[in-house]
Design an enzyme around this catalytic site. Structure first.
Site, PDB file in Angstrom:
ATOM      1  N   ASP A 143     124.698   3.204  99.480  1.00 28.90           N
ATOM      2  CA  ASP A 143     123.645   2.757 100.392  1.00 28.90           C
ATOM      3  C   ASP A 143     122.312   2.774  99.646  1.00 28.90           C
ATOM      4  O   ASP A 143     122.190   3.324  98.550  1.00 28.90           O
ATOM      5  CB  ASP A 143     123.603   3.640 101.642  1.00 28.90           C
ATOM      6  CG  ASP A 143     123.031   2.908 102.856  1.00 28.90           C
ATOM      7  OD1 ASP A 143     122.368   1.875 102.674  1.00 28.90           O
ATOM      8  OD2 ASP A 143     123.248   3.371 103.989  1.00 28.90           O
ATOM      9  N   GLU A 177     116.680   3.636 111.732  1.00 28.80           N
ATOM     10  CA  GLU A 177     117.014   4.821 110.953  1.00 28.80           C
ATOM     11  C   GLU A 177     116.169   6.018 111.388  1.00 28.80           C
ATOM     12  O   GLU A 177     115.986   6.267 112.569  1.00 28.80           O
ATOM     13  CB  GLU A 177     116.908   4.499 109.460  1.00 28.80           C
ATOM     14  CG  GLU A 177     117.884   3.392 109.044  1.00 28.80           C
ATOM     15  CD  GLU A 177     117.995   3.203 107.550  1.00 28.80           C
ATOM     16  OE1 GLU A 177     118.156   4.206 106.832  1.00 28.80           O
ATOM     17  OE2 GLU A 177     117.944   2.043 107.087  1.00 28.80           O
TER      18      GLU A 177
END
Length: 828
Positions: free
Chosen positions: A317, A512
């Site tokens: 990621d 997020e």
């Protein structure tokens, strides 16, 4: 700080940024420049045509056998699109590119993707690359596309066939953009609603997550896309308070999941189902498992390959390997590759990572066998996706010819209908009856931002009130009011004439860790501005009230407040099709949605067996309900908003902010934003700017205000960094060849007057030339408040029209201009 706020507020009120709604299709600023996509033709294989044509008949192993070590290492890294040019791609032939170049339409996306693809196939290696994107609820970085309900809403609908259709439609619209790798589905189990990624999960039930995500993956694959199950694994099981260390603050995101073997086995079954369905890629989680960062957790990464039958490739990621153990970046790269990660999403440090891989093979710290395995897997996925056969998508088949078709919007609308959860319906206020006068109020009623949430046109969500193709709740009621047989009232002066109040409340958009919170109240820190006022207004009217909650999680609601409302509908984040809400509320369909996870009444209930409403709760209209005819859906009228006049005749291109880094390629600036500074995208509408200007009387002042564009700002109570652009032809129409220093002189005079009028003394320092990254700016510094605060003005002329203006204001002790200058670095 009052002085600093006084200086900032007028500027913030005046400013306007280029939003998705403001850009016109096929604008020259929307895509890579001609110089970036101009590809020489001297690197094809003589007498054989492009190498990819020969590769198409070879096995992945045979292709890998022809590559040099450096070429193989380039296949293993993935830069962000805004960090490279086509020339970089031609020189290096990276395995993949990701991220966004701005809110552009499908044609502009094709130009961008194909420009880099031309470079890749003309490179020495000649391996086609694959473009990756987080299309998590539709092709959400393309304007005028269909934006589906986020996963939490799909979990409430719990419709396997519709999940498959979402995959198919996303694939079809992504292919219209030539983006063939989708970083989706997210198969996280959400167990703590304080997590900022809660809405990306289908809920708390693993069986539901498995069923829906597998159906979606099959839809993507049948539609011709490469799917990516994420984030491996336990990203939604992390404990509150264990969020990844360092700035910016993460309360829970990227934290530590502390699980038993039995709990781990249950989570792995979700990934086994994805592998059995043929998922081609898997992304590793930022989080840790029992204290071990997943990006270095070789035991479980290799379990995918050695025990679970995964034959695709594994990608890291965004920048995450930089948070694992190791004394250096070199150690982190070597550890992650040896742990089994095949491609590194190192958006900024891709070349450094590539070279570390090459050197580590030479030193024996990474075996060439490991590299060969990684690259073979990457090329295998590309070949099976048909990229070697048709790298420029010239023969690509799509069902639709453009994004946002009526057919696809109707399917999304159906999903919205099924995602709605009826929490209460006292006095049978719903469905709204024919002949009813409905007063619609609340900050979520007419907000594309609130309705679509994060991962829409930008990382944290839309910066503009208007998003092309999105029908808001209020717009749907107004558009179909005649069909419903109701009268819609939106004027507060007429509200007393209404029979029913439709109160639309919600959360701010976030992504997020920006959504991590210890305050889950609907009226708390992440609640929409105006929630409290709208609730008070509805209560004062004393009418039957239907409340729609537009949010990415089950927010906390005070019982006293809840009891004031007759009916409550949880809408989650419904996406672009507001008609799905108006249809159900007006009786064209029944409520079928159920809570995908428990709804807690207090923070201390989280992760316990106690809750206010259990998973699976949801009311319906009950026996005897007969739906009325649903109005025929019509496409949302084109959103046409003239761009800010200050942008006309310029080459302006909006910058991007993600993961703590702001980049504006047009101005060639890159700012590493400190974690203590909050991100404030400019959301001032052009109409608001003009309304403010209309109140001014001084012609010179009017010109100056019209000339300013606020791009973005980052700040807190004590300091801020703002990025402006100034159109010199508008601001200084009588002056030829206006320089950055001319603009600075005007600003200096204005600021000096502001400080003096406020009773302060301005202490101006000598003007200097300084470097911000690789670019030279002129700098003015003024101290005030007896030296306890200062402002910095950095300006640079970009072209014939625009000056880039970076404005720093601070009362944070210990700060210096040099500190802020050190936050900038070269764009690679």
């Amino acid at each position: 700080m009052k002085k600093a706020i006084a200086l900032l507020l007028p500027l913030a009120l005046l400013a306007s940024t280029v939003s998705c709604a403001e850009k016109k299709p096929n604008s020259s600023s929307d895509t890579a420049t001609e110089s970036e996509i101009e590809i020489a033709s001297d690197s094809t294989v003589k007498d054989h045509g492009p190498k990819y044509q020969r590769y198409a008949s070879m096995t992945p192993e045979e292709i890998v056998g022809e590559l040099t070590l450096e070429q193989k290492a380039n296949q293993m890294v993935q830069p962000a699109v805004y960090n490279i040019t086509a020339d970089d791609m031609k020189a290096n032939d990276y395995g993949s590119i990701l991220s966004t170049v701005g809110c552009i339409d499908s044609d502009a996306w094709c130009e961008t993707v194909d420009g880099f693809q031309n470079a890749a196939i003309e490179s020495e290696a000649g391996i086609p690359y694959i473009y990756g994107q987080d299309d998590v609820h539709g092709v959400n970085y393309c304007r005028d596309a269909v934006y589906f309900p986020h996963n939490i809403g799909q979990g409430a609908a719990n419709d396997e066939e519709l999940a498959y259709q979402v995959g198919l439609i996303t694939a079809d619209e992504a292919k219209l953009c030539h983006m063939l790798w989708n970083f989706s589905p997210c198969v996280a189990q959400s167990v703590d609603p304080r997590w900022g990624r809660t809405y990306e999960s289908y809920g708390s039930d693993l069986d539901t997550i498995t069923k829906l995500s597998t159906a979606y993956t099959k839809g993507l694959q049948d539609g011709g896309l490469v799917a990516c199950a994420k984030h491996f694994f336990a990203d939604g099981n992390v404990l509150y308070g264990t969020g990844e260390a360092g700035a910016p603050l993460k309360r829970i995101d990227r934290g530590d999941a502390q699980l038993t073997d039995a709990e781990i086995d249950e989570l792995l079954k979700v990934y086994q189902a994805q592998i059995d369905a043929g998922v081609q890629t898997i992304m590793i989680s930022h989080s840790s498992l029992n204290g071990v960062k997943m990006h270095e957790n070789k035991e479980y990464i290799m379990k995918l390959k050695d025990e679970m039958g995964f034959e695709g490739f594994i990608v890291s990621d965004w920048g995450s390997i930089q948070h694992i153990t190791g004394d250096s970046y070199k150690d982190q790269v070597i550890t992650s590759i040896n742990a089994g990660i095949d491609m590194l999403m190192e958006t900024d440090r891709y070349d450094e990572a590539k070279q570390i891989i090459v050197d580590a093979v030479g030193s024996g710290e990474i075996t060439e066998e490991r590299v060969n395995d990684a690259v073979t897997r990457i090329i295998k996925v590309k070949k099976e996706a048909g990229i070697f056969d048709d790298p420029l998508c010239e023969n690509l088949q799509t069902k639709q010819t453009e994004t946002g078709s009526l057919e696809y919007r109707k399917i999304a609308e159906k999903l919205v209908e099924e995602s709605l959860v009826l929490l209460k319906n006292d006095n049978k206020v719903l469905p709204i009856k024919e002949g009813t006068k409905v007063y619609i109020t609340g900050p979520a009623a007419n907000s594309c931002r609130a309705q679509c949430g994060g991962w829409t046109m930008d990382w944290n969500g839309p910066n503009s009130k208007d998003v092309p193709g999105v029908t808001t709740i209020r717009e749907a009621f107004e558009r179909y009011a005649k069909d419903y047989g109701i009268e819609v009232i939106t004027d507060s002066e007429q509200a007393d004439k209404a029979d029913v109040v439709l109160l639309c409340l919600g959360e701010q958009n976030y992504a997020e860790w920006n959504g991590d919170t210890e305050d889950m109240s609907l009226f708390g820190t992440l609640g929409l501005n105006g929630n409290k006022e709208a609730r008070a207004e509805a209560k004062a009217l004393g009418k039957p009230t239907v409340t729609c909650i537009v949010a990415g999680r089950n927010v906390l609601i005070n019982k006293r407040v809840y009891d004031d409302w007759d009916s409550v509908v949880m809408c989650y984040l419904p996406g672009s099709e507001g008609k799905g809400i108006s249809d159900v509320l007006c009786g064209c369909a029944d409520f079928t949605g159920k809570l995908p996870s428990p709804w807690y009444s207090s923070l201390d209930q989280i992760r316990t067996d106690n809750c206010w409403l259990e998973r699976g709760y949801g009311l319906s209209y009950g026996d005897g309900f007969k739906p009325v005819d649903e109005p025929e859906t019509i496409l949302d009228p084109p959103t046409v908003v003239e761009p800010d006049p200050a942008l006309k005749g310029t080459n302006y291109k909006a910058g991007l902010f993600k993961d703590g880094v702001y980049v504006n390629e047009y101005a060639n600036i890159k700012l590493n934003v400190p974690g203590e500074l909050n991100y404030f995208p400019n959301d001032t509408d052009p109409e608001e700017k003009e309304a403010y200007i209309a109140e001014l009387t001084d012609e010179e002042e009017i010109r100056r205000e019209r000339a300013q564009i606020l791009e973005t700002s980052f700040g807190n109570a004590k300091e801020s960094v703002m990025v402006f652009f100034v159109n010199t032809k508008i601001g200084f129409p009588d002056s030829a060849d206006v320089t950055a220093e001319d603009v600075m002189d005007y600003c200096k005079e204005w600021i000096d007057g502001q400080i003096t009028n406020d009773g302060g003394n301005a202490d101006w320092k000598e003007r200097k030339k300084v470097k911000l990254g690789s670019e030279e700016f002129s700098r003015d510094v003024v101290y005030y408040w007896d030296g306890k605060a200062f402002d910095c003005f950095y300006m640079r002329k970009l072209d014939d029209d625009l000056v880039c203006w970076i404005y720093v204001t601070t009362s944070e002790q210990g700060r210096t201009p040099e500190y802020y200058e050190s936050l900038f670095e070269d764009i690679k």
